[in-house]
Design a protein around this motif. Structure first.
Motif, PDB file in Angstrom:
ATOM      1  N   GLY A   1      24.772 -22.822 -14.920  1.00 36.22           N
ATOM      2  CA  GLY A   1      24.264 -21.890 -13.922  1.00 36.22           C
ATOM      3  C   GLY A   1      23.367 -22.580 -12.910  1.00 36.22           C
ATOM      4  N   LEU A   2      23.269 -21.987 -11.740  1.00 31.17           N
ATOM      5  CA  LEU A   2      22.449 -22.567 -10.679  1.00 31.17           C
ATOM      6  C   LEU A   2      21.001 -22.094 -10.729  1.00 31.17           C
ATOM      7  N   ALA A   3      20.723 -21.078 -11.502  1.00 31.61           N
ATOM      8  CA  ALA A   3      19.361 -20.558 -11.590  1.00 31.61           C
ATOM      9  C   ALA A   3      18.796 -20.842 -12.977  1.00 31.61           C
ATOM     10  N   SER A   4      17.669 -21.530 -13.007  1.00 31.99           N
ATOM     11  CA  SER A   4      17.025 -21.833 -14.284  1.00 31.99           C
ATOM     12  C   SER A   4      16.366 -20.578 -14.854  1.00 31.99           C
ATOM     13  N   PRO A   5      16.230 -20.498 -16.183  1.00 32.08           N
ATOM     14  CA  PRO A   5      15.576 -19.342 -16.803  1.00 32.08           C
ATOM     15  C   PRO A   5      14.180 -19.126 -16.226  1.00 32.08           C
ATOM     16  N   GLY A   6      13.887 -17.883 -15.897  1.00 29.66           N
ATOM     17  CA  GLY A   6      12.567 -17.536 -15.396  1.00 29.66           C
ATOM     18  C   GLY A   6      12.402 -17.661 -13.892  1.00 29.66           C
ATOM     19  N   VAL A   7      13.363 -18.286 -13.206  1.00 28.57           N
ATOM     20  CA  VAL A   7      13.274 -18.431 -11.751  1.00 28.57           C
ATOM     21  C   VAL A   7      13.752 -17.145 -11.084  1.00 28.57           C
ATOM     22  N   THR A   8      12.996 -16.655 -10.130  1.00 23.82           N
ATOM     23  CA  THR A   8      13.347 -15.416  -9.436  1.00 23.82           C
ATOM     24  C   THR A   8      14.035 -15.722  -8.112  1.00 23.82           C
ATOM     25  N   PHE A   9      14.721 -14.709  -7.598  1.00 20.38           N
ATOM     26  CA  PHE A   9      15.356 -14.867  -6.289  1.00 20.38           C
ATOM     27  C   PHE A   9      14.308 -15.108  -5.212  1.00 20.38           C
ATOM     28  N   ASP A  10      13.177 -14.432  -5.328  1.00 19.16           N
ATOM     29  CA  ASP A  10      12.109 -14.598  -4.337  1.00 19.16           C
ATOM     30  C   ASP A  10      11.652 -16.057  -4.281  1.00 19.16           C
ATOM     31  N   ALA A  11      11.536 -16.705  -5.424  1.00 17.33           N
ATOM     32  CA  ALA A  11      11.112 -18.107  -5.457  1.00 17.33           C
ATOM     33  C   ALA A  11      12.152 -19.013  -4.804  1.00 17.33           C
ATOM     34  N   ILE A  12      13.429 -18.753  -5.078  1.00 15.11           N
ATOM     35  CA  ILE A  12      14.497 -19.538  -4.462  1.00 15.11           C
ATOM     36  C   ILE A  12      14.489 -19.328  -2.950  1.00 15.11           C
ATOM     37  N   ASP A  13      14.315 -18.076  -2.532  1.00 13.21           N
ATOM     38  CA  ASP A  13      14.317 -17.761  -1.106  1.00 13.21           C
ATOM     39  C   ASP A  13      13.177 -18.482  -0.387  1.00 13.21           C
ATOM     40  N   LYS A  14      11.982 -18.452  -0.954  1.00 15.00           N
ATOM     41  CA  LYS A  14      10.830 -19.122  -0.331  1.00 15.00           C
ATOM     42  C   LYS A  14      11.068 -20.639  -0.244  1.00 15.00           C
ATOM     43  N   ALA A  15      11.605 -21.232  -1.317  1.00 19.70           N
ATOM     44  CA  ALA A  15      11.864 -22.670  -1.309  1.00 19.70           C
ATOM     45  C   ALA A  15      12.946 -23.021  -0.291  1.00 19.70           C
ATOM     46  N   PHE A  16      13.944 -22.162  -0.171  1.00 19.65           N
ATOM     47  CA  PHE A  16      15.023 -22.402   0.783  1.00 19.65           C
ATOM     48  C   PHE A  16      14.509 -22.345   2.214  1.00 19.65           C
ATOM     49  N   VAL A  17      13.743 -21.320   2.532  1.00 16.97           N
ATOM     50  CA  VAL A  17      13.193 -21.180   3.887  1.00 16.97           C
ATOM     51  C   VAL A  17      12.273 -22.353   4.211  1.00 16.97           C
ATOM     52  N   SER A  18      11.475 -22.768   3.220  1.00 19.19           N
ATOM     53  CA  SER A  18      10.576 -23.900   3.427  1.00 19.19           C
ATOM     54  C   SER A  18      11.362 -25.175   3.723  1.00 19.19           C
TER      55      SER A  18
END
Length: 214
Positions: A1-18
């Motif tokens: 999977g591309l999402a690690s356990p405990g990682v939220t979509f919001d965290a991915i979105d913030k990291a992506f935008v950054s």
């Protein structure tokens, strides 16, 4: 999977935008499809919840690592050990194994009805194309249609037909658009540039898509 356990979509979105903050055009490339993080309640470690846009953002965020994995797999496949193994298999099957092996065939297998696979298979085909190898530019896609999931209860497959319709529209657009770059393809190039990826994309999606039903 591309999402690690405990990682939220919001965290991915913030990291992506950054990651894209230094490239305004690349950020604009996501304006037509990137979901608003405050609207997403899907636990992404379990999948994209039949939302293709969620699956695609997770894929695009990890495109560099997907590209590295693809290059690594191809390097192993082209190694002398792999060629020797291929020749041994050919001999066991009674096939002439002399000379250099033919070019490989790139097969991408996915559903077009869910969120994760339907959100990522187009970009995976583009990553293959970015390797610069001619056979990677001629990818085949084996794509399962929504009727494959008809045995599930209706509540569990509310999004499968809309997802398939969207996926088919993207497949056809990529398949038929051979002349220059459409606006969406220009956006894709800007997105790749923002992620420091090669821009060797003259067409999007699989070269030969096959839809497979029940």
């Amino acid at each position: 999977g591309l999402a690690s356990p405990g990682v939220t979509f919001d965290a991915i979105d913030k990291a992506f935008v950054s990651r894209l903050r230094s490239n305004k055009l690349a950020r604009e490339a996501t304006a037509g499809w990137k979901p608003r993080a405050d609207f997403v309640t899907v636990p992404i470690e379990r999948g994209a919840g039949q939302y293709r846009a969620i699956g695609r953002l997770l894929t695009v965020y990890h495109l560099a690592s997907i590209n590295t994995a693809v290059e690594s797999a191809i390097t192993r496949m082209e190694g002398l050990d792999s060629i020797a193994e291929l020749q041994r298999v050919a001999q066991l099957l009674g096939v002439d194994a002399s000379g250099n092996p033919d070019s490989p065939v790139a097969l991408v297998v996915s559903s077009i009805a869910g969120g994760t696979g339907a959100g990522m298979f187009m970009d995976v085909c583009d990553v293959l194309r970015m390797t610069g190898r001619s056979w990677c530019n001629e990818s085949y896609a084996i794509l399962y249609t929504p009727d494959v999931f008809d045995e599930l209860n209706e509540q569990s497959r509310l999004g499968v037909r809309p997802n398939a319709l969207g996926s088919m529209a993207e497949i056809l657009a990529g398949f038929w658009d051979q002349d220059g770059f459409s606006d969406d393809e220009q956006a894709l190039l800007r997105l790749f540039a923002g992620l420091n990826l090669p821009d060797g994309v003259a067409r999007v999606g699989p070269r030969f898509p096959f839809l497979v039903g029940r």
